[in-house]
Enzyme design. Structure first.
Site, PDB file in Angstrom:
ATOM      1  N   ARG A  63      -0.246   8.991   9.303  1.00  0.00           N
ATOM      2  CA  ARG A  63      -0.184   7.531   9.483  1.00  0.00           C
ATOM      3  C   ARG A  63       0.202   6.819   8.192  1.00  0.00           C
ATOM      4  O   ARG A  63      -0.353   7.100   7.131  1.00  0.00           O
ATOM      5  CB  ARG A  63      -1.536   7.014   9.972  1.00  0.00           C
ATOM      6  CG  ARG A  63      -1.620   5.505  10.096  1.00  0.00           C
ATOM      7  CD  ARG A  63      -2.966   5.090  10.615  1.00  0.00           C
ATOM      8  NE  ARG A  63      -4.041   5.345   9.680  1.00  0.00           N
ATOM      9  CZ  ARG A  63      -4.544   4.431   8.852  1.00  0.00           C
ATOM     10  NH1 ARG A  63      -4.044   3.210   8.820  1.00  0.00           N
ATOM     11  NH2 ARG A  63      -5.557   4.726   8.064  1.00  0.00           N
ATOM     12  N   GLU A 114       0.846  -1.186   0.000  1.00  0.00           N
ATOM     13  CA  GLU A 114       0.000   0.000   0.000  1.00  0.00           C
ATOM     14  C   GLU A 114       0.883   1.238   0.000  1.00  0.00           C
ATOM     15  O   GLU A 114       2.111   1.142   0.095  1.00  0.00           O
ATOM     16  CB  GLU A 114      -0.944  -0.007   1.207  1.00  0.00           C
ATOM     17  CG  GLU A 114      -1.983  -1.119   1.158  1.00  0.00           C
ATOM     18  CD  GLU A 114      -2.981  -1.046   2.299  1.00  0.00           C
ATOM     19  OE1 GLU A 114      -2.955  -0.052   3.041  1.00  0.00           O
ATOM     20  OE2 GLU A 114      -3.781  -1.988   2.445  1.00  0.00           O
ATOM     21  N   ARG A 134      -0.273   8.969   2.125  1.00  0.00           N
ATOM     22  CA  ARG A 134      -1.629   9.473   1.960  1.00  0.00           C
ATOM     23  C   ARG A 134      -1.722  10.996   1.911  1.00  0.00           C
ATOM     24  O   ARG A 134      -2.518  11.558   1.163  1.00  0.00           O
ATOM     25  CB  ARG A 134      -2.518   8.932   3.086  1.00  0.00           C
ATOM     26  CG  ARG A 134      -2.842   7.472   2.902  1.00  0.00           C
ATOM     27  CD  ARG A 134      -3.678   6.926   4.035  1.00  0.00           C
ATOM     28  NE  ARG A 134      -4.031   5.537   3.770  1.00  0.00           N
ATOM     29  CZ  ARG A 134      -4.676   4.764   4.626  1.00  0.00           C
ATOM     30  NH1 ARG A 134      -5.019   5.246   5.808  1.00  0.00           N
ATOM     31  NH2 ARG A 134      -4.968   3.514   4.316  1.00  0.00           N
ATOM     32  N   HIS A 189     -10.594  10.663   7.645  1.00  0.00           N
ATOM     33  CA  HIS A 189     -10.417   9.216   7.781  1.00  0.00           C
ATOM     34  C   HIS A 189      -9.830   8.796   9.118  1.00  0.00           C
ATOM     35  O   HIS A 189     -10.390   7.946   9.807  1.00  0.00           O
ATOM     36  CB  HIS A 189      -9.518   8.725   6.647  1.00  0.00           C
ATOM     37  CG  HIS A 189      -9.268   7.249   6.653  1.00  0.00           C
ATOM     38  ND1 HIS A 189     -10.289   6.319   6.629  1.00  0.00           N
ATOM     39  CD2 HIS A 189      -8.106   6.526   6.664  1.00  0.00           C
ATOM     40  CE1 HIS A 189      -9.792   5.107   6.632  1.00  0.00           C
ATOM     41  NE2 HIS A 189      -8.464   5.195   6.671  1.00  0.00           N
ATOM     42  N   HIS A 194      -8.451  10.418   3.877  1.00  0.00           N
ATOM     43  CA  HIS A 194      -8.166   9.355   2.922  1.00  0.00           C
ATOM     44  C   HIS A 194      -8.350   9.908   1.521  1.00  0.00           C
ATOM     45  O   HIS A 194      -9.371  10.525   1.208  1.00  0.00           O
ATOM     46  CB  HIS A 194      -9.083   8.159   3.142  1.00  0.00           C
ATOM     47  CG  HIS A 194      -8.565   6.909   2.504  1.00  0.00           C
ATOM     48  ND1 HIS A 194      -8.548   6.717   1.152  1.00  0.00           N
ATOM     49  CD2 HIS A 194      -8.011   5.782   3.049  1.00  0.00           C
ATOM     50  CE1 HIS A 194      -8.026   5.532   0.871  1.00  0.00           C
ATOM     51  NE2 HIS A 194      -7.699   4.944   2.013  1.00  0.00           N
TER      52      HIS A 194
END
Length: 861
Positions: free
Chosen positions: A397, A132, A301, A362, A252
């Site tokens: 994160r 990811e 992100r 998110h 997100h």
């Protein structure tokens, strides 16, 4: 109109029922259930109680699509996982916490598998690993393709049921209960519905663990479920706990766009879709991530969310697209069945169509500040999972680290609670001794005088609307100020607000939103998931640090804490000077942070900001206005350096301990004028106070010069300033007595009474603390000989006359050191010293010395 402060306690009925437990866990996601299971395994005889706002299987964990990151591939290493996490956190990760995560993570994941969680495997039975955003290795395990959270939740719920752990469902936690010591002793809560327990009740417990998840519902559009209203963070704030870095809310980047009027929980398009090869494009089919980051569509992100927002702004669009048409139907149905079904439900066929996406709230990287064992700043209160700020995530994160964080730190908290209870010895319920006749712990509703209040539940949608418009992905001074004003106004309501689930949740949302906006307004830079349009660059010089917030009766109080304090707080030369002076640089920084929090709130030094151009610089002189002895110049320089974030430079013209005259320049400071004047008060407060102590000490030293007696201080110091005040005594020529109650024994009259005599007290201390220096205070001549017989090394003669002092000196005849204390004045000091005593103890040196007049004079242009 009078605007009330943020409530420090929720208005609620008195608890109508009470339950006792050893540990109460608030929340039923991966963090809460793992902790309950771990603790029950460590202490099978204990009672663990789980409180959850919905049913046990609800919560944010079950919505997690991507997976859990852990080093399972032999080609991967914890060092690489650590590196990827630190990069994503943009300088603010706690490296120790990250190291714990990546090294203990694989074992924690295997424990989860042993508890019954089933993850996807390949044809050979090995775990399938994918990648990811932000990860440079394949290290993400998943279940059911894109249903990892649901599988984890299923396995944990089943394990909790098999373990017989008690659960209270449909229960909204209200406030923390504390015992008389200020330790967590349980919670109040409201059970929504009718059953064995309903309405407001209390759970008393020796340890309270917050695992309440996120606060995404503070925004109009979020991936979080409806229960994510920031209840844990709000409770912790009301309880006096420190909350850290709340401005870092991760949006997100790829949430299914359902139209500009869509609000509430929005469907998430997992980052794993891009991990499998999907790409972002605009309406013209341009792959804009290629030029945004070296990892392109797999960038962290915050990078992807910002790139999307920039593209939307440049093209005038309100969304972009995710192109995964090349997957084909088979891959969509097998690898991402949940996302495929969600898209189809909304009329989108990802096999043939571009998927419209836009960022939405998110994950909260900040939260209740904890140490590596999950402890908060309130004893007995722990936090785990998204509600906590462990330091793992920093400013942003890394994908799929959140479920791993819940696993790892839940296990550490369980071990810490168990070790603490084992050290205290067995007890049925730690908090039982704190429960009063009403069944509520001391410090709870029956004895808590903190202000209560509630927010009108009709304000909920307005809070969310204001936050999404002015405090979401795009933020700036004007938008944040507008949101702040709106939130303040929402505290007031023209009607009485009844206690109910809706008003409690709305109050929690307003509390969290207020702190978030205050922190976002304070942090004047762009870093990680915090993007300021008016400060578009990362600023390590000024903002490589954390914003800690506590809630007071007046509202949030904020403190800036430099990250990696010893590396960034003070110049090395200045640290060396402080150490050589016998001062702890880190303790001084903590003091300066407290002073700054008192002096500079969110608005900054408003007078200097309004009157002085941002680019103006000046030189200022620190000048003595009266004769005296100077002390604290390195301390004052540290204040200028800390408050000015290193932009101020100082040159000391004299040394501590030197005698100065009115008009002497003590130090010259150069730098931005705003910083000079903002730092002035803290620097001068310390410098004038310490120089006053040194000056008074110098007068006493002069009074006894040539007698052989020394002037020394006592423990009559201001809280938090003892080390500095005793340093000032040394600058004035005096000597220090003991620093604390631990570094020497001092037997006084009350100890004598308790022990049954001076000799008895002496022997008791000597037996208990062999080798520790023992001093004895006496107030009569006849007490001296018995103490000498026991071997006293120092005797304190309290309130002896000059004649009695002379007799005592002759009696002791050098067998012990003698100190005179009580009733001393400068006028009689020499007479006392000439009796032959070794010390004159003067509490007034630190207790009541007048400040030396010192000022800061700008030279001007």
């Amino acid at each position: 109109m009078s605007i009330p402060a943020i409530p420090q306690r929720l208005t609620a009925p008195a608890p109508g029922w009470t339950v006792q437990a050893d540990v109460v866990v608030v929340g039923s996601g991966i963090a809460g259930l793992t902790l309950a299971l771990r603790y029950a395994g460590l202490d099978p005889a204990s009672k663990v109680l789980v409180v959850t706002k919905d049913v046990l299987s609800s919560g944010s964990t079950r919505w997690a699509q991507g997976g859990i990151a852990a080093v399972l591939d032999p080609a991967d290493t914890p060092v690489e996982h650590l590196s990827d996490t630190l990069v994503a956190g943009v300088g603010l990760c706690d490296e120790e916490a990250v190291r714990i995560l990546v090294t203990e993570g694989p074992g924690a994941l295997r424990d989860l598998i042993a508890a019954g969680a089933e993850f996807d495997t390949d044809a050979s039975g090995e775990l399938q690993l994918t990648r990811e955003g932000g990860h440079r290795r394949d290290r993400i395990v998943h279940a059911g393709g894109d249903a990892t959270g649901a599988e984890v939740q299923r396995a944990l719920v089943q394990a909790v049921g098999e373990a017989g752990i008690e659960v209270i469902e449909h229960a909204l936690v209200l406030d923390l209960l504390k015992d008389a010591r200020g330790h967590a002793a349980g919670v109040t809560l409201h059970v929504m519905g009718e059953g064995e327990r309903d309405g407001v009740g209390a759970v008393t417990a020796g340890a309270v663990v917050l695992a309440t998840g996120g606060m995404g519902q503070v925004y109009a559009a979020t991936t979080n479920p409806v229960v994510s209203t920031g209840d844990g963070v709000a409770l912790a704030l009301r309880a006096g706990a420190v909350v850290r870095d709340l401005e870092f809310v991760q949006f997100h980047p790829t949430v299914l766009w359902l139209g500009e009027d869509s609000t509430g929980q929005q469907p998430l398009i997992s980052e794993a879709v891009r991990g499998e090869g999907a790409v972002l494009v605009d309406a013209d089919g341009v792959r804009f991530m290629r030029d945004a980051h070296e990892l392109a569509d797999l960038a962290p992100r915050d990078v992807v969310a910002k790139a999307i927002m920039r593209r939307m702004r440049a093209t005038g669009a309100d969304h972009v697209y995710l192109d995964a048409r090349h997957f084909g139907e088979e891959k969509w149905r097998t690898r991402f069945p949940t996302i495929h079904a969600i898209c189809r439900e909304h009329g989108i066929d990802p096999v043939a169509d571009l998927v419209p996406v836009a960022p939405a709230a998110h994950y909260a990287s900040g939260g209740v500040r904890t140490d590596p064992h999950g402890r908060t700043s309130v004893p007995g209160l722990y936090a785990c999972g998204e509600v906590a700020c462990t330091g793992v995530h920093g400013a942003n994160r890394l994908a799929s680290n959140s479920l791993l964080e819940g696993l790892v730190f839940a296990a550490r908290i369980a071990a810490d609670i168990h070790a603490g209870r084992a050290a205290r010895g067995p007890s049925a319920v730690d908090a039982v001794d704190a429960v009063d006749a009403a069944g509520v712990p001391a410090g709870g509703p029956a004895g808590d005088d903190r202000p209560t209040g509630l927010i009108d539940p009709r304000a909920r949608t307005r809070i969310q609307g204001h936050m999404s418009r002015g405090a979401s992905v795009l933020r700036g001074r004007e938008s944040l100020a507008e949101v702040s004003r709106a939130l303040v106004n929402l505290r007031w309501t023209p009607v009485a607000v009844e206690p109910c689930t809706e008003s409690w949740e709305t109050t929690n949302l307003l509390t969290v939103a207020s702190v978030l906006v205050a922190a976002a307004g304070r942090r004047q830079e762009t870093r990680g998931s915090h993007w300021r349009e008016d400060f578009p660059e990362r600023n390590d010089e000024r903002w490589l640090g954390h914003l800690d917030v506590t809630l007071t009766a007046e509202g949030p109080t904020m403190t800036y804490v430099p990250h990696g304090r010893r590396e960034t707080a003070l110049p090395h030369r200045l640290e060396t000077d402080l150490v050589e002076a016998g001062l702890d640089p880190s303790a001084l920084i903590a003091l300066l942070e407290t002073a700054e929090a008192e002096d500079v709130w969110q608005g900054g030094d408003v007078t200097s900001l309004a009157t002085i151009p941002a680019d103006r610089a000046d030189t200022a002189d620190v000048v003595a206005r009266a004769d005296g002895v100077v002390a604290g110049l390195p301390v004052a320089e540290a204040a200028f350096s800390h408050v000015g974030r290193g932009r101020l430079t100082a040159e000391r013209r004299v040394k501590d301990g030197e005698r100065v005259a009115a008009g002497d320049v003590l130090m010259t400071v150069t730098g931005p004028t705003r910083d000079l004047l903002t730092a002035e008060r803290t620097a001068l407060n310390l410098l004038t106070h310490l120089s006053g102590i040194a000056t008074l000490t110098g007068r006493w030293v002069d009074a006894v010069a040539g007698t052989g007696a020394a002037i020394r201080d006592s423990r009559k110091t201001l809280p938090g300033l003892r080390a500095l005040e005793k340093y000032a005594v040394r600058c004035g020529g005096g000597v220090n007595h003991r620093m604390s109650l631990s570094d020497a024994a001092l037997i006084k009259d009350n100890h004598v009474v308790a022990a049954g005599g001076v000799a008895e007290a002496f022997r008791a201390v000597r037996d208990a603390c062999p080798g520790l220096p023992i001093e004895v205070e006496v107030d009569r001549i006849d007490q001296i000989e018995p103490v000498l017989a026991e071997g006293a090394e120092e005797i304190l003669l309290d309130n002896f006359t000059v004649e009695e002092l002379a007799r005592a000196v002759r009696l002791v005849d050098g067998r012990a050191r003698l100190e005179s204390s009580g009733g001393l004045t400068l006028r009689t000091a020499r007479d006392v010293a000439e009796t032959g005593v070794d010390y004159l103890a003067v509490g007034a040196l630190t207790h009541s010395a007048p400040a030396l007049d010192i000022a800061l004079d700008l030279r001007g242009n």
